[in-house]
Every structure is written in structure tokens, then in C-alpha cells.
Design a protein around this motif. Structure first.
Motif, PDB file in Angstrom:
ATOM      1  N   TYR A 293       0.829  -1.210   0.000  1.00 37.00           N
ATOM      2  CA  TYR A 293       0.000   0.000   0.000  1.00 37.00           C
ATOM      3  C   TYR A 293       0.864   1.261   0.000  1.00 37.00           C
ATOM      4  O   TYR A 293       0.662   2.176  -0.810  1.00 37.00           O
ATOM      5  CB  TYR A 293      -0.934  -0.035   1.205  1.00 37.00           C
ATOM      6  CG  TYR A 293      -1.642   1.264   1.515  1.00 37.00           C
ATOM      7  CD1 TYR A 293      -2.583   1.799   0.638  1.00 37.00           C
ATOM      8  CD2 TYR A 293      -1.381   1.944   2.704  1.00 37.00           C
ATOM      9  CE1 TYR A 293      -3.240   2.997   0.935  1.00 37.00           C
ATOM     10  CE2 TYR A 293      -2.039   3.136   3.007  1.00 37.00           C
ATOM     11  CZ  TYR A 293      -2.956   3.655   2.115  1.00 37.00           C
ATOM     12  OH  TYR A 293      -3.609   4.832   2.405  1.00 37.00           O
TER      13      TYR A 293
ATOM     14  N   ILE B 274      -7.232  -2.682   3.491  1.00 36.34           N
ATOM     15  CA  ILE B 274      -5.914  -2.631   2.847  1.00 36.34           C
ATOM     16  C   ILE B 274      -5.422  -4.035   2.532  1.00 36.34           C
ATOM     17  O   ILE B 274      -4.961  -4.315   1.417  1.00 36.34           O
ATOM     18  CB  ILE B 274      -4.902  -1.871   3.737  1.00 36.34           C
ATOM     19  CG1 ILE B 274      -5.197  -0.364   3.703  1.00 36.34           C
ATOM     20  CG2 ILE B 274      -3.465  -2.129   3.291  1.00 36.34           C
ATOM     21  CD1 ILE B 274      -4.364   0.463   4.653  1.00 36.34           C
TER      22      ILE B 274
ATOM     23  N   LEU C 197      -9.961  -1.996  -5.302  1.00 40.94           N
ATOM     24  CA  LEU C 197     -10.200  -0.684  -4.713  1.00 40.94           C
ATOM     25  C   LEU C 197     -11.448  -0.028  -5.321  1.00 40.94           C
ATOM     26  O   LEU C 197     -12.241   0.600  -4.609  1.00 40.94           O
ATOM     27  CB  LEU C 197      -8.984   0.227  -4.921  1.00 40.94           C
ATOM     28  CG  LEU C 197      -7.745  -0.085  -4.063  1.00 40.94           C
ATOM     29  CD1 LEU C 197      -6.531   0.667  -4.588  1.00 40.94           C
ATOM     30  CD2 LEU C 197      -7.982   0.257  -2.602  1.00 40.94           C
TER      31      LEU C 197
ATOM     32  N   THR D 173       1.084   3.698  -3.433  1.00 35.59           N
ATOM     33  CA  THR D 173       0.325   4.959  -3.350  1.00 35.59           C
ATOM     34  C   THR D 173       1.160   6.154  -2.904  1.00 35.59           C
ATOM     35  O   THR D 173       0.733   7.299  -3.087  1.00 35.59           O
ATOM     36  CB  THR D 173      -0.850   4.815  -2.363  1.00 35.59           C
ATOM     37  OG1 THR D 173      -0.325   4.642  -1.041  1.00 35.59           O
ATOM     38  CG2 THR D 173      -1.734   3.628  -2.728  1.00 35.59           C
TER      39      THR D 173
ATOM     40  N   ALA E 197      -5.930   6.766  -2.871  1.00 34.66           N
ATOM     41  CA  ALA E 197      -5.055   5.682  -3.330  1.00 34.66           C
ATOM     42  C   ALA E 197      -5.192   5.476  -4.837  1.00 34.66           C
ATOM     43  O   ALA E 197      -4.191   5.353  -5.552  1.00 34.66           O
ATOM     44  CB  ALA E 197      -5.383   4.395  -2.580  1.00 34.66           C
TER      45      ALA E 197
ATOM     46  N   CYS F 201      -7.461  -5.593  -0.397  1.00 33.77           N
ATOM     47  CA  CYS F 201      -7.180  -5.055  -1.731  1.00 33.77           C
ATOM     48  C   CYS F 201      -5.732  -5.275  -2.174  1.00 33.77           C
ATOM     49  O   CYS F 201      -5.470  -5.690  -3.307  1.00 33.77           O
ATOM     50  CB  CYS F 201      -7.503  -3.576  -1.778  1.00 33.77           C
ATOM     51  SG  CYS F 201      -9.250  -3.181  -1.522  1.00 33.77           S
ATOM     52  N   PHE F 202      -4.778  -4.985  -1.280  1.00 31.95           N
ATOM     53  CA  PHE F 202      -3.377  -4.965  -1.685  1.00 31.95           C
ATOM     54  C   PHE F 202      -2.700  -6.330  -1.596  1.00 31.95           C
ATOM     55  O   PHE F 202      -1.503  -6.446  -1.856  1.00 31.95           O
ATOM     56  CB  PHE F 202      -2.625  -3.901  -0.889  1.00 31.95           C
ATOM     57  CG  PHE F 202      -2.961  -2.505  -1.321  1.00 31.95           C
ATOM     58  CD1 PHE F 202      -2.213  -1.865  -2.295  1.00 31.95           C
ATOM     59  CD2 PHE F 202      -4.064  -1.842  -0.785  1.00 31.95           C
ATOM     60  CE1 PHE F 202      -2.538  -0.583  -2.717  1.00 31.95           C
ATOM     61  CE2 PHE F 202      -4.404  -0.565  -1.207  1.00 31.95           C
ATOM     62  CZ  PHE F 202      -3.645   0.067  -2.176  1.00 31.95           C
TER      63      PHE F 202
END
Length: 380
Positions: free
Chosen positions: A170, A241, A257, A174, A273, A244-245
Motif C-alpha cells: 500500500y 488494505i 479498490l 500509493t 489511493a 485489496c493490496f
């Protein structure tokens, strides 16, 4: 891109102070946000080697003058020199920088980093593998390299990959900033000390006459306070997080996301992000995801070797011109309108990414040679 040159030599860019037991290494280039250049890195490596071999020296304090600890490597000078001369200048500087990072990460004596201000890129490489990482309410950490066509390096695939869950992915994808409290919570920092107490802590550290870790820990703990997280902290969003990541590709992360946005469009951090990733180099995003995943199961030496190979390919433009275009858009022209090549994630093929992870086939290139060091780096 217009190039400007200066022939005035900067002096005292790093100060070396202290007493016979405690040595202070002070970054002293505040007008340039203490960004690291070849001269600074060379001086620190030489002096730290002397201190390590001096039996009277027990402790090293790493700090900076000004409001910024270190905003990273001096990308402008590296890019300018590479354009005016040859890409191998960037490789030479980077080799010296990684060798310094390795020396600090495996240092045989305790090192205390006093991080009172912004720490990014090369500054993180200096400080994140020291024994004690002291932060304040003024501390801001970020690894925003993908926004200029680079990738989180200087050992980031080692220290970010060891953060809880998929926080490292993350942060690198980002460029999201963390404050001091968040750094302590996730393990990037060891202690939170209010800036008003930092001088008192420093004076106490200067009286140390031992390398005993428990003694130094107790001294720092005396000044340490509990730092409280803000409501919008990413630490309070770790479930999402991780969800998604943890995906296998950058495309899948973006899609995940976007689905979260449909569920809860009020989550500003998700929009931030996505916006950040969409504005960054697609190639850099894919390089970082693979780099951080490989770093999870590798030693600090393996991570630095890999990052050096990738950086040399980036500087040499083996696959893409993104570093130079990103630097133009962010640092020179400052129009923030980088024309990435390739411009979209789906156009960055697996074979293109693979090329960055191979050795460089060029007569001007040599692989990174790190000296054997018996000391293992401090665990995050």
C-alpha cells in the motif's frame, strides 16, 4: 529540459560531532531538504567505518539540521548528470548509497536515528534499519518514488515488506504518508518522543558510555510517550488494505479498490489511493509490487542487489524513459503531466517487468558487491 550548473562547492553538508564515546552524524543541507548527494554519502561511509573500528566509540546518533530529516536522494543532480554525461553516473552514486545503507543496517554498534521531520526515499534507507528510530509529532514518512518513474528502493523491499499485512504494498504503490504515531504502530519507528523533549533525550544520549542495548533502551523509554492515531489513519483500515493490496497484480488491486469505492464511496483514502496510482508510472507500480513480494523472503543483501539491478535498468532506459519523464514533470518543469511510456497498466507486459530484474548487459556495468558483514540488521 533546461539544465543549470553551478560551480560553487557546497561545504559542511554533513557534520561530525560528539565526544569520545558518542558520535553524532548530522545531515546539514537544509536548503536542499537534506537530500543526499555523492559527497555526503561518501563522507558518511568513511566516517562511520572509522567509528565502527574505534573501540572507544559506543553509540552513533543520526540526525539532521532544519525542518526535514532527509527528503531522499538528490534526484535532480543524478538525472541532470546522467543526461549531460552518462547513465553510469547514476549507477555509481547508487552503488555508493546502497553500500552505506548496508553498512548502517549491519552496524556493530547501536545507532539512534532522531527523525524530527520529513523522511523519504534515501532518508528512509539511512534510518529505517537502525536499532532505534525515534519519531515526533513533526515526522512524516513516505516512499513516493513511483510518482516520478522510480520505485521504492534503498532497502525498501526489505523493511516495507516486513510491515504487518500488506501495508508495504500500500505505502509503495500509493506514496501515502504516515505520521510519527502511525510509524510506531506499524513498526517503522521504535519510539515516539515529543519534539519539545528531543533535545533533552539527545543530551542524555550524549552521556552514554556503553553499547549495551538494554541501557540505551531504558534511557530512551524514559522520554517516550504514547502516540495516538487519528481517525483517518490507514492503520484503522487494515482489513480493507489487506483485502485489496494482497491481490496478485496491480490491475487486480485497482479493481478491488474500485469495488470498495462502490460499497463505500465516502472513504476518502480509497479515492486518494486510486488517484495516486493512476497518476504514477504504470511500469514503476508493477516493478514495486514484484520487488516487495520478493523482498519478503530475502535477506537485506539480496534486496539491495535486486534494487541495484532494477535502478540501473531505470537509469539506462533499458525498457522505459519514465524516470527522466517523471523527473521532468515533477522536479524540473513541474507541470505534473508526465507522459508515461507505456501509459497504461495493461500495456506493461510481464516480459517488460522481467527485464528490470535481470543483470544489465552493458560494458559500463558491474553488479553490486557488498562486503561480508557478520552483524544481522535490526528487525523491524
Amino acid at each position: 529540459m533546461a539544465l543549470t550548473l553551478t560551480f560553487v562547492k557546497e561545504t559542511n553538508q554533513v557534520l561530525f560531532e560528539g565526544n569520545s564515546f558518542v558520535k553524532e552524524v548530522i545531515l546539514n543541507r537544509p536548503h536542499k531538504l537534506n537530500s543526499l548527494n555523492h559527497e555526503m554519502v561518501s563522507q558518511m561511509k568513511e566516517r562511520l567505518t572509522l567509528y565502527e573500528n574505534d573501540p572507544s566509540v559506543k553509540l552513533i546518533i543520526l540526525k539532521a539540521n532544519g525542518k526535514t530529516f532527509c527528503a531522499g536522494g538528490d534526484v535532480i543532480s543524478v538525472v541532470t548528470s546522467s543526461i549531460a554525461g552518462h547513465w553510469s553516473y547514476a549507477a555509481s552514486f547508487y552503488k555508493k548509497q546502497l553500500t552505506l545503507d548496508h553498512l548502517i543496517a549491519t552496524y556493530k554498534k547501536p545507532v539512534v536515528s532522531l527523525i524530527n521531520g520529513v523522511v523519504m526515499g534515501g532518508g528512509a534507507g539511512l534510518s529505517m534499519n537502525t536499532n532505534f528510530r525515534i519519531v515526533t509529532e513533526r515526522t512524516v514518512f513516505a516512499m513516493p518514488e513511483v510518482s516520478i518513474g522510480l520505485f521504492p528502493d534503498v532497502g525498501a523491499s526489505y523493511f516495507l515488506s516486513r510491515l504487518p499485512g500488506y501495508l508495504g504494498e500500500y505505502l509503495g504503490l500509493t506514496g501515502r504518508r504516515l505520521n510519527g504515531a502511525e510509524m510506531v504502530k506499524c513498526g517503522l519507528a521504535t519510539n515516539f518522543v515529543p519534539s519539545k523533549k528531543l533535545n533533552l533525550l539527545e543530551k542524555a544520549l550524549e552521556s552514554v558510555t556503553t553499547s549495551d542495548i538494554s541501557t540505551i533502551t531504558a534511557l530512551i523509554d524514559y522520554f517516550t510517550e504514547i502516540a495516538h492515531l487519528k481517525e483517518d489513519s490507514p492503520w484503522k483500515r487494515m482489513d480493507t488494505i489487506n483485502k485489496c493490496f494482497s491481490k496478485g497484480t496491480v490491475e487486480e488491486i485497482v479493481l478491488s479498490l474500485e469495488k470498495e469505492m462502490e460499497v463505500d464511496g465516502a472513504e476518502k483514502w480509497i479515492a486518494d489511493a486510486l488517484n495516486s496510482m493512476r497518476a504514477s508510472s504504470p511500469t514503476s507500480l508493477k516493478i514495486w509490487l514484484r520487488s516487495v513480494r520478493e523482498g519478503r523472503v530475502q535477506s537485506i543483501e539480496q534486496c539491495l542487489h535486486r534494487e541495484y539491478n532494477i535502478s540501473c535498468h531505470v537509469a539506462r532506459r533499458t525498457v522505459s524513459n519514465d524516470l527522466y519523464e517523471g523527473s521532468r514533470a515533477k522536479l524540473f518543469d513541474k507541470d505534473n503531466k508526465a507522459m508515461w511510456d507505456p501509459p497504461k497498466l495493461e500495456l506493461v507486459s510481464e516480459d517488460m517487468v522481467n527485464q528490470y530484474f535481470r543483470e544489465v548487459e552493458d560494458e559500463n556495468w558491474e553488479c553490486l558487491q557488498l562486503p561480508h558483514r557478520s552483524n544481522l540488521p535490526s528487525k523491524l
